[in-house]
Design an enzyme around this catalytic site. Sequence first.
Site: not given
Ligand code: SPV
Ligand code: MG
Length: 296
Positions: A56, A83, A156, A187
Amino acid sequence: MISQRKTLKDLINDSTKIIRAVGAHNALGAKLVEINGFDAVWASGFEISTAYARPDANILTMTEFLYAASQMVEATNLPIIADCDTGFGNVNNVIRMVKDYEKAGIAAVCIEDKLFPKMNSFISTRQNLICTEEFCNKISAAINTRVDPNFLVIARVEALIAGYSMNEALERAVAYSESGADMILIHSKQKDPSEIFEFCKKWTHKTPIVIVPTTYTSLNLVQVKEHNIKMVIYANQALRASIKAVNKVLSTLNNTGILKSIDSELAKMDELFELQGMNEMLAEEKLYQLMSIQKV
Ligand code: SPV
Ligand code: MG
């Protein structure tokens, strides 16, 4: 699609309502969120990346994220909140993103104030923010590009994730709100919700607050209400549950070599046919067969 957006706008305008969104990475995940009675689907970058077995960290392209979110729009009546990480680049990328996500029937996009390429918030390295002015420009660009005013833009704030002060987080949130953001997502990666509560107590603007309580898991809905939080996103629990369940079943099957040993852990085939829409398809097929019989 338009009504999915209207649904979200109505939920936001209903002052008694806490909106509960759940993360998904495909149509099936979105459908399960709907069946279980939640209000909206979070097309999670983390989930979609994990589903591709990729980090990610903006390794996937906008096209891949948008494709996943579009499948969710088709599969459910719930609003889809996408997102969109940092907006996939600079202001020019945000403009393209808004055009494409709006056309796909998405209800809301969420962009975060990190540097592109982003890094997941729970990784301790590379949590660099872009300057407030540049992020405000991205928000303005998103707001000016949308055609439907019900297509929402969520800003965000990653200041607390990146180790900045509460004041920095609040100042950024005010600036984003004044640039037109429809909601502010604050966050946190703390194990308890104290900094989120502090933020909410100091938040005097009308722009509604969104949270993602992945790490502060003791949070309950009474506390959410008390702190005037409008939306809670359970961002990745469904995927994490499924990984655990699949691992358990596959390890048992590997050990026993007998399907019967995992029978009780499996969804019934009928449940899957229901999720596919098989019965509706067969009914339609029958209808058209009848129509052609009547014609001869
Ligand atoms: C996601 O679900 O991709 C988010 C939330 O952005 S987090 O993983 O908490 O950053
Ligand atoms: Mg995310």
